[in-house]
Design an enzyme around this catalytic site. Structure first.
Site, PDB file in Angstrom:
ATOM      1  N   GLY A 186     -11.876   8.272 -15.961  1.00 39.68           N
ATOM      2  CA  GLY A 186     -11.179   8.675 -14.746  1.00 39.68           C
ATOM      3  C   GLY A 186     -10.915  10.167 -14.744  1.00 39.68           C
ATOM      4  O   GLY A 186     -11.703  10.954 -15.265  1.00 39.68           O
ATOM      5  N   ASN A 187      -9.768  10.571 -14.184  1.00 42.70           N
ATOM      6  CA  ASN A 187      -9.466  11.997 -14.077  1.00 42.70           C
ATOM      7  C   ASN A 187      -8.515  12.451 -15.182  1.00 42.70           C
ATOM      8  O   ASN A 187      -7.862  11.641 -15.842  1.00 42.70           O
ATOM      9  CB  ASN A 187      -8.899  12.329 -12.687  1.00 42.70           C
ATOM     10  N   VAL A 190      -4.547  11.450 -15.025  1.00 36.24           N
ATOM     11  CA  VAL A 190      -4.230  10.111 -15.534  1.00 36.24           C
ATOM     12  C   VAL A 190      -4.566  10.027 -17.023  1.00 36.24           C
ATOM     13  O   VAL A 190      -3.873   9.348 -17.792  1.00 36.24           O
ATOM     14  CB  VAL A 190      -4.994   9.030 -14.732  1.00 36.24           C
ATOM     15  N   GLY A 191      -5.621  10.740 -17.441  1.00 37.36           N
ATOM     16  CA  GLY A 191      -5.996  10.747 -18.849  1.00 37.36           C
ATOM     17  C   GLY A 191      -4.850  11.191 -19.745  1.00 37.36           C
ATOM     18  O   GLY A 191      -4.651  10.642 -20.836  1.00 37.36           O
ATOM     19  N   GLU A 208     -13.023   9.533 -20.985  1.00 40.12           N
ATOM     20  CA  GLU A 208     -14.208  10.006 -20.268  1.00 40.12           C
ATOM     21  C   GLU A 208     -13.721  10.564 -18.933  1.00 40.12           C
ATOM     22  O   GLU A 208     -13.445   9.805 -18.003  1.00 40.12           O
ATOM     23  CB  GLU A 208     -15.205   8.855 -20.066  1.00 40.12           C
ATOM     24  N   CYS A 242     -19.062  11.849 -11.913  1.00 42.26           N
ATOM     25  CA  CYS A 242     -18.311  12.733 -12.818  1.00 42.26           C
ATOM     26  C   CYS A 242     -19.177  13.856 -13.377  1.00 42.26           C
ATOM     27  O   CYS A 242     -18.655  14.893 -13.783  1.00 42.26           O
ATOM     28  CB  CYS A 242     -17.683  11.931 -13.949  1.00 42.26           C
TER      29      CYS A 242
END
Length: 471
Positions: A186-187, A190-191, A208, A242
């Site tokens: 994700g982004n 949020v990571g 990732e 991505c």
């Protein structure tokens, strides 16, 4: 529901049934059968979520997964086997090896842009490594998540590999549980939250993420071919990739030609009216539609620019004469906007890239190996690809993952297996030759140390004699 699913997965793992090679291969083959038998349901769900065509779903989602499964089934016996390592003189008579072992229960949090590829591919690695895995598909792809929830348990062990659906609250509840590894796609925003939650349990993670993947086009390259490949890489999945080229860096002298060739490629790929083309997707929802459209406000639209909020349609769009402080350069675009920034040459391009966060991918188009190697040597990114876009993702022999702000950890092929395994160091001695150990036992004396040097010389000679005999 969430604690129950996690607890049940752990209980199932503790029975040991996920560990035998036969079980892993059987589950992987069942997963492959699911992809083949449920092809129609998978394609229909993605069509509703992202407007992907059936052929596009196969090309970008399921074919790669099938290839990963075939590879894992073929190589799994080799991957799980003990790995001998080089001994030192003190362990010359011992058995020394690395034994891959399962971590335990893995949490896989998928993304919405390629909801099958980036959710099931880590699951393949988790199964291959002998783990249990809780699968959390993205709630943004409502229809895909439903298919995953309803159909996947009919093919693979529903206790070992449960599917948990829901939104932010369910994800937060999952992150409160203790796992043995968390795999998030994700982004970066949020990571960071995922990493913070995992830290409370000292849980290792794979992130990732993404970032602004640059694309440098050398003035001496074949510009029509370069632009054709960049156009494909940028506008596939409506730019929601991505590793899509985020922006182009080129010299002012070729900006006009780059624009001209990209325009030709857009027309060739998606017709005069991309809105009616079955191979051109849509933005996932109106929130992202508004976010992307806001990025165009202070830049000059050179190509495209058409949009329809009611259907989340944004045409393939190119922005020219973009400045460093333009809105479109402040965050990852994740949509069908392609800014062009001009630089004086490769040195300025490298400096520009290095001022930003490390990207997930970096693209160079040049016929000159010296230019390519210079960019590789003087920058850092998760992956690098010269003279094409995206296709490094498809190579199972390459690790796929980010660095710095674009993520940590890697997967694909054997890298998935190793990432989701504990590589356990093992040394097995025999209860004899105790004299060899004399130096380590108190009392420690200079005489013992001198004797030890003589023994090491003797062992070294013996080792070389054995090597000569073998040869």
């Amino acid at each position: 529901v969430v604690p129950f699913a996690v607890e049940r997965a752990r209980k199932a793992f503790l029975t040991g049934r996920s560990k035998p090679l036969e079980h892993r291969i059987r589950q992987l083959k069942n997963l492959q059968r699911f992809l083949l038998e449920r092809e129609k349901e998978i394609a229909e769900a993605i069509k509703k979520d992202l407007n992907k065509s059936e052929a596009g779903t196969q090309l970008y989602e399921t074919l790669g997964l099938e290839g990963e499964i075939v590879l894992a089934v073929k190589k799994l016996a080799e991957w799980v086997a003990p790995r001998p390592v080089e001994k030192n003189l003190l362990t010359i008579s011992d058995t020394v090896y690395i034994q891959p072992e399962p971590l335990g229960v893995v949490l896989i949090i998928g993304a919405w842009n390629y909801p099958w590829a980036v959710t099931i591919q880590p699951l393949i690695g988790a199964i291959a490594a002998g783990n249990a895995a809780v699968v959390k598909p993205s709630e943004v792809c409502v229809h895909t998540a439903k298919v995953m929830e309803d159909l996947l348990p009919a093919y693979i062990d529903k206790e070992l590999y449960p599917v948990v659906t829901g939104g932010v609250s369910e994800t937060q509840e999952l992150l409160r549980q203790r796992f043995d590894h968390v795999f998030y796609t994700g982004n970066s925003m949020v990571g960071k939250l995922v990493m913070e939650a995992a830290a409370k349990h000292l849980t290792p993670i794979t992130l990732e993420l993404g970032g602004k993947s640059p694309c440098y086009i050398d003035k001496n390259c074949d510009i029509p071919i370069a632009c054709r490949r960049v156009t494909w890489g940028k506008y596939s999945n409506c730019g929601q990739t991505c590793i899509a080229p985020d922006y182009i860096l080129c010299e002012p002298s070729i900006q006009g030609r780059v624009l001209e060739e990209i325009k030709k490629s857009i027309k060739a790929f998606y017709t005069e009216d991309p809105k009616t083309c079955p191979d051109y997707g849509r933005i996932i929802n109106q929130r992202h539609f508004k976010r992307i459209m806001a990025m165009t406000e202070d830049s000059t639209i050179a190509i495209g620019g058409d949009s329809d909020e009611s259907t989340c349609y944004i045409a393939p769009t190119v922005l020219k004469d973009v400045q460093v402080n333009s809105k479109v350069m402040q965050e990852e675009i994740f949509g069908p906007l392609l800014p062009i920034l001009t630089v004086s040459g490769v040195d300025e391009a490298i400096n520009f890239i290095n001022k930003g966060e490390k990207p997930l991918a970096l693209y160079i188009f040049s016929p000159d190996d010296k230019v390519i190697k210079k960019v590789i040597a003087e920058t850092s990114s998760g992956g690098v690809l010269a003279n094409d876009c995206l296709v490094h993702y498809s190579v199972s022999a390459l690790p796929f993952g980010g660095v710095g702000n674009s993520g940590m950890g890697s997967y694909h092929g054997k890298f998935s297996f190793d990432n989701l395994s504990h590589l356990r160091g093992c040394l097995i001695k025999q209860l004899k030759m105790e004299g060899v150990n004399d130096m380590r036992y108190p009392p420690h004396t200079a005489k013992k140390l001198r004797n030890r040097f003589y023994e090491c010389d003797f062992l070294s000679d013996l080792w070389h004699v054995n090597q000569c005999n073998i040869m």
